[in-house]
Design a protein around this motif. Sequence first.
Motif, PDB file in Angstrom:
ATOM      1  N   VAL A 136       0.840  -1.208   0.000  1.00 40.48           N
ATOM      2  CA  VAL A 136       0.000   0.000   0.000  1.00 40.48           C
ATOM      3  C   VAL A 136       0.869   1.251   0.000  1.00 40.48           C
ATOM      4  O   VAL A 136       0.619   2.206  -0.755  1.00 40.48           O
ATOM      5  N   ALA A 139       2.281   1.794  -3.388  1.00 34.15           N
ATOM      6  CA  ALA A 139       1.286   2.315  -4.330  1.00 34.15           C
ATOM      7  C   ALA A 139       1.045   3.797  -4.103  1.00 34.15           C
ATOM      8  O   ALA A 139       0.913   4.579  -5.060  1.00 34.15           O
ATOM      9  N   VAL A 140       0.997   4.208  -2.835  1.00 34.85           N
ATOM     10  CA  VAL A 140       0.819   5.625  -2.521  1.00 34.85           C
ATOM     11  C   VAL A 140       1.998   6.439  -3.043  1.00 34.85           C
ATOM     12  O   VAL A 140       1.829   7.515  -3.634  1.00 34.85           O
ATOM     13  N   LEU A 143       1.738   6.824  -6.824  1.00 36.84           N
ATOM     14  CA  LEU A 143       0.755   7.828  -7.223  1.00 36.84           C
ATOM     15  C   LEU A 143       1.292   9.237  -6.988  1.00 36.84           C
ATOM     16  O   LEU A 143       1.103  10.135  -7.818  1.00 36.84           O
ATOM     17  N   TYR A 176      -5.025   8.639  -0.915  1.00 38.07           N
ATOM     18  CA  TYR A 176      -4.273   7.905  -1.939  1.00 38.07           C
ATOM     19  C   TYR A 176      -4.291   6.410  -1.627  1.00 38.07           C
ATOM     20  O   TYR A 176      -4.453   5.582  -2.530  1.00 38.07           O
ATOM     21  N   ALA A 180      -5.753   3.369  -3.887  1.00 41.85           N
ATOM     22  CA  ALA A 180      -4.930   2.233  -4.308  1.00 41.85           C
ATOM     23  C   ALA A 180      -5.555   0.907  -3.873  1.00 41.85           C
ATOM     24  O   ALA A 180      -5.589  -0.055  -4.643  1.00 41.85           O
ATOM     25  N   THR A 183      -8.590   0.101  -5.964  1.00 47.36           N
ATOM     26  CA  THR A 183      -8.177  -0.387  -7.281  1.00 47.36           C
ATOM     27  C   THR A 183      -7.784  -1.856  -7.214  1.00 47.36           C
ATOM     28  O   THR A 183      -8.173  -2.662  -8.075  1.00 47.36           O
ATOM     29  N   SER A 201      -8.028   6.268  -9.692  1.00 40.10           N
ATOM     30  CA  SER A 201      -6.801   6.589  -8.959  1.00 40.10           C
ATOM     31  C   SER A 201      -6.120   7.821  -9.546  1.00 40.10           C
ATOM     32  O   SER A 201      -5.639   8.699  -8.814  1.00 40.10           O
TER      33      SER A 201
END
Length: 215
Positions: A136, A139-140, A143, A176, A180, A183, A201
């Motif tokens: 996670v 992914a943040v 982004l 965010y 994520a 998604t 996203s």
Amino acid sequence: MDRRQLRAARRADASGSGPTLGEREPARYPGAKGAFALFGEVLLTGLLITIAGLLVVTLPAALAAGIRHLRRYVNAEQSHTRTFWADWRKALPGGLIVGVAATVIATVLTLDIVLANSGALPGGPLIGIIGWAGLVIGAVALLAAAGGWTPETGWRPAVRGIPAALAGDPMGAVYYAVAAVLTGVVTWMLAPLIIAGLGCSAFAVVAIPARRSRR
């Protein structure tokens, strides 16, 4: 006019029950007036990101191009698909490095989660939690980096600016993370939904920082 009066005037302007604010205050996001059209553009952007990020290592460049595409759209600027592909090509050289690094990290964390669930590692549940948290956080960070990329500055300032961007808006970082996770969840439920997930996203990266300017 204080904030409460301004909000009331905006509601009256939108409903048509009061004077318009067009001459006194220009629209902040003129391209985002139609909700259905905006939703369609988000889905189109998700499709473009999915196609451009199909090789996985090209996903950072695809996200950066998609975010810039949606920014242009909500600002009523030219947002043709050819500008998306132009941005993608510009973001690709450095984006491949980011993509390879992200892929390696994600693969290692995924293997840790699989081994933790198999019982092969001591302290498996804790390792599994750390692995999911790492995915996670990654992914943040991805982004945030994609949102900070521009053709003029490139990827290095975008990546270096991740800590400052997230520390400056902790609640935005939480949003965010939610984007994520959602998604990932919708993609796990039905693979084609990755198109909507990636589009949402990318739109989150556009919309979340903008909320601070409205306070």
